[in-house]
Design a protein around this motif. Structure first.
Motif, PDB file in Angstrom:
ATOM      1  N   VAL A  26       0.853  -1.191   0.000  1.00 34.90           N
ATOM      2  CA  VAL A  26       0.000   0.000   0.000  1.00 34.90           C
ATOM      3  C   VAL A  26       0.886   1.237   0.000  1.00 34.90           C
ATOM      4  N   SER A  27       0.802   1.997  -1.077  1.00 36.10           N
ATOM      5  CA  SER A  27       1.480   3.293  -1.143  1.00 36.10           C
ATOM      6  C   SER A  27       0.461   4.327  -1.586  1.00 36.10           C
ATOM      7  N   MET A  28       0.737   5.568  -1.263  1.00 32.06           N
ATOM      8  CA  MET A  28      -0.189   6.632  -1.663  1.00 32.06           C
ATOM      9  C   MET A  28      -0.292   6.685  -3.190  1.00 32.06           C
ATOM     10  N   ARG A  29       0.788   6.434  -3.888  1.00 29.16           N
ATOM     11  CA  ARG A  29       0.765   6.444  -5.366  1.00 29.16           C
ATOM     12  C   ARG A  29      -0.127   5.325  -5.912  1.00 29.16           C
ATOM     13  N   LYS A  30       0.013   4.128  -5.365  1.00 34.19           N
ATOM     14  CA  LYS A  30      -0.803   3.005  -5.838  1.00 34.19           C
ATOM     15  C   LYS A  30      -2.278   3.236  -5.546  1.00 34.19           C
ATOM     16  N   VAL A  31      -2.570   3.771  -4.369  1.00 34.93           N
ATOM     17  CA  VAL A  31      -3.965   4.046  -4.007  1.00 34.93           C
ATOM     18  C   VAL A  31      -4.527   5.111  -4.939  1.00 34.93           C
ATOM     19  N   ALA A  32      -3.768   6.171  -5.151  1.00 35.31           N
ATOM     20  CA  ALA A  32      -4.223   7.256  -6.033  1.00 35.31           C
ATOM     21  C   ALA A  32      -4.486   6.738  -7.442  1.00 35.31           C
ATOM     22  N   ALA A  33      -3.586   5.915  -7.951  1.00 39.60           N
ATOM     23  CA  ALA A  33      -3.774   5.360  -9.293  1.00 39.60           C
ATOM     24  C   ALA A  33      -5.045   4.521  -9.365  1.00 39.60           C
ATOM     25  N   ALA A  41      -3.821  14.393  -3.653  1.00 37.66           N
ATOM     26  CA  ALA A  41      -5.241  14.542  -3.291  1.00 37.66           C
ATOM     27  C   ALA A  41      -5.602  13.676  -2.084  1.00 37.66           C
ATOM     28  N   ILE A  42      -4.913  12.555  -1.899  1.00 36.24           N
ATOM     29  CA  ILE A  42      -5.208  11.674  -0.768  1.00 36.24           C
ATOM     30  C   ILE A  42      -4.982  12.397   0.553  1.00 36.24           C
ATOM     31  N   TYR A  43      -3.989  13.282   0.566  1.00 32.55           N
ATOM     32  CA  TYR A  43      -3.632  13.961   1.817  1.00 32.55           C
ATOM     33  C   TYR A  43      -4.729  14.916   2.302  1.00 32.55           C
ATOM     34  N   GLN A  44      -5.714  15.200   1.472  1.00 35.40           N
ATOM     35  CA  GLN A  44      -6.868  15.978   1.933  1.00 35.40           C
ATOM     36  C   GLN A  44      -7.723  15.147   2.896  1.00 35.40           C
ATOM     37  N   TYR A  45      -7.602  13.828   2.777  1.00 35.66           N
ATOM     38  CA  TYR A  45      -8.438  12.929   3.566  1.00 35.66           C
ATOM     39  C   TYR A  45      -7.662  12.170   4.645  1.00 35.66           C
ATOM     40  N   PHE A  46      -6.413  11.873   4.347  1.00 37.99           N
ATOM     41  CA  PHE A  46      -5.553  11.132   5.269  1.00 37.99           C
ATOM     42  C   PHE A  46      -4.189  11.813   5.306  1.00 37.99           C
ATOM     43  N   PRO A  47      -3.734  12.257   6.478  1.00 43.55           N
ATOM     44  CA  PRO A  47      -2.484  13.015   6.549  1.00 43.55           C
ATOM     45  C   PRO A  47      -1.236  12.205   6.196  1.00 43.55           C
ATOM     46  N   ASP A  48      -1.335  10.873   6.321  1.00 43.12           N
ATOM     47  CA  ASP A  48      -0.192  10.038   5.974  1.00 43.12           C
ATOM     48  C   ASP A  48      -0.659   8.602   5.758  1.00 43.12           C
ATOM     49  N   ARG A  49       0.247   7.777   5.273  1.00 38.86           N
ATOM     50  CA  ARG A  49      -0.050   6.387   4.962  1.00 38.86           C
ATOM     51  C   ARG A  49      -0.478   5.613   6.215  1.00 38.86           C
ATOM     52  N   GLU A  50       0.187   5.859   7.333  1.00 41.98           N
ATOM     53  CA  GLU A  50      -0.155   5.138   8.559  1.00 41.98           C
ATOM     54  C   GLU A  50      -1.587   5.429   9.003  1.00 41.98           C
ATOM     55  N   LEU A  52      -4.062   6.181   7.055  1.00 42.29           N
ATOM     56  CA  LEU A  52      -4.911   5.446   6.120  1.00 42.29           C
ATOM     57  C   LEU A  52      -4.969   3.964   6.497  1.00 42.29           C
ATOM     58  N   LEU A  53      -3.814   3.359   6.767  1.00 44.99           N
ATOM     59  CA  LEU A  53      -3.786   1.947   7.142  1.00 44.99           C
ATOM     60  C   LEU A  53      -4.510   1.703   8.463  1.00 44.99           C
ATOM     61  N   ASN A  54      -4.345   2.606   9.412  1.00 48.45           N
ATOM     62  CA  ASN A  54      -5.053   2.456  10.692  1.00 48.45           C
ATOM     63  C   ASN A  54      -6.559   2.591  10.516  1.00 48.45           C
ATOM     64  N   ALA A  55      -6.996   3.430   9.584  1.00 53.60           N
ATOM     65  CA  ALA A  55      -8.434   3.551   9.307  1.00 53.60           C
ATOM     66  C   ALA A  55      -8.982   2.227   8.767  1.00 53.60           C
ATOM     67  N   ILE A  56      -8.189   1.558   7.936  1.00 55.47           N
ATOM     68  CA  ILE A  56      -8.599   0.248   7.415  1.00 55.47           C
ATOM     69  C   ILE A  56      -8.695  -0.760   8.562  1.00 55.47           C
ATOM     70  N   ALA A  57      -7.685  -0.790   9.424  1.00 55.51           N
ATOM     71  CA  ALA A  57      -7.703  -1.726  10.559  1.00 55.51           C
ATOM     72  C   ALA A  57      -8.880  -1.436  11.478  1.00 55.51           C
ATOM     73  N   ASP A  58      -9.111  -0.168  11.795  1.00 53.34           N
ATOM     74  CA  ASP A  58     -10.229   0.182  12.674  1.00 53.34           C
ATOM     75  C   ASP A  58     -11.559  -0.249  12.079  1.00 53.34           C
ATOM     76  N   ALA A  59     -11.723  -0.047  10.770  1.00 53.30           N
ATOM     77  CA  ALA A  59     -12.965  -0.470  10.111  1.00 53.30           C
ATOM     78  C   ALA A  59     -13.115  -1.985  10.140  1.00 53.30           C
ATOM     79  N   ALA A  60     -12.016  -2.697   9.972  1.00 57.29           N
ATOM     80  CA  ALA A  60     -12.075  -4.164  10.007  1.00 57.29           C
ATOM     81  C   ALA A  60     -12.400  -4.665  11.417  1.00 57.29           C
ATOM     82  N   PHE A  61     -11.794  -4.037  12.447  1.00 59.69           N
ATOM     83  CA  PHE A  61     -12.138  -4.403  13.829  1.00 59.69           C
ATOM     84  C   PHE A  61     -13.623  -4.160  14.079  1.00 59.69           C
ATOM     85  N   ALA A  62     -14.112  -3.014  13.658  1.00 64.24           N
ATOM     86  CA  ALA A  62     -15.534  -2.679  13.859  1.00 64.24           C
ATOM     87  C   ALA A  62     -16.433  -3.684  13.149  1.00 64.24           C
TER      88      ALA A  62
END
Length: 194
Positions: A26-33, A41-50, A52-62
């Motif tokens: 998972v890289s910001m470039r791959k996600v953007a592509a 543009a991703i940085y408007q929503y997630f300040p960094d890769r970590e 973004l990854l933590n948001a995925i983990a939190d959603a999966a835990f939920a």
């Protein structure tokens, strides 16, 4: 039905990359592509890769907790623990890279024993602790148990087995491995009985 936002699309693309290639994929470039936007543009929503990854983990835990809590479950605490064990093994076998990121890999937002668990910050271990508490109330389990150490023992057995299996250190097909996990989990349940 809610409109799919750019943030939703970013999260979905990153989740796909994580489940297919692991956190290193998972890289910001791959996600953007994948989303069709610029990496900046991703940085408007997630300040960094970590984040973004933590948001995925939190959603999966939920989602794991939501799935568990929304289904009809047995009343007996030992049966609940068996079902949690089976559900968790099934999740880890179906999505090994997401499982590894959530439960094994180092991450800044990961909960740690004992403080985070005792403060009930672990959505999944809370379920185990609640089942143990229920088992004590139902007079199935010993009243002298240390709640969080017992929950950790149950989780540690499972996570250790899954790491060994994912690392090809347990040489058996998934179905046989699942049965092994259930048998060993049953031993722990039997050890905490009255």
């Amino acid at each position: 039905m809610r409109e799919v936002t750019t943030k939703d699309r970013i999260t979905a693309a990153a989740t796909y990359l994580l489940t297919e290639h692991g956190a290193d994929g998972v890289s910001m470039r791959k996600v953007a592509a994948a989303v069709g936007i610029t990496p900046m543009a991703i940085y408007q929503y997630f300040p960094d890769r970590e984040t973004l990854l933590n948001a995925i983990a939190d959603a999966a835990f939920a989602e794991l907790v939501r799935r568990w809590e929304s289904a009809d479950r047995p009343v007996a605490a030992d049966e609940q623990m068996r079902e949690m064990l089976a559900d968790h093994v099934d999740f880890a076998l179906a999505q090994p890279r997401l499982y590894a990121y959530m439960f094994v890999e180092r991450r800044d937002q990961a909960r740690t024993f004992p403080d985070d668990f005792a403060a009930r910050r672990s959505p999944t271990l809370n379920l185990v602790a609640d089942a143990i508490t229920l088992g004590i109330e139902q007079r199935l389990f010993r009243p002298d148990l240390d709640l969080w150490e017992t929950a950790l023992l149950f989780a540690a057995l499972l996570h250790g087995l899954l790491q060994l299996h994912h690392g090809a250190r347990i040489g058996m097909p998934d179905a046989a491995f699942r049965s092994l996990c259930l048998r060993l989990g049953e031993r722990i349940i039997n050890e905490i009985r009255l």
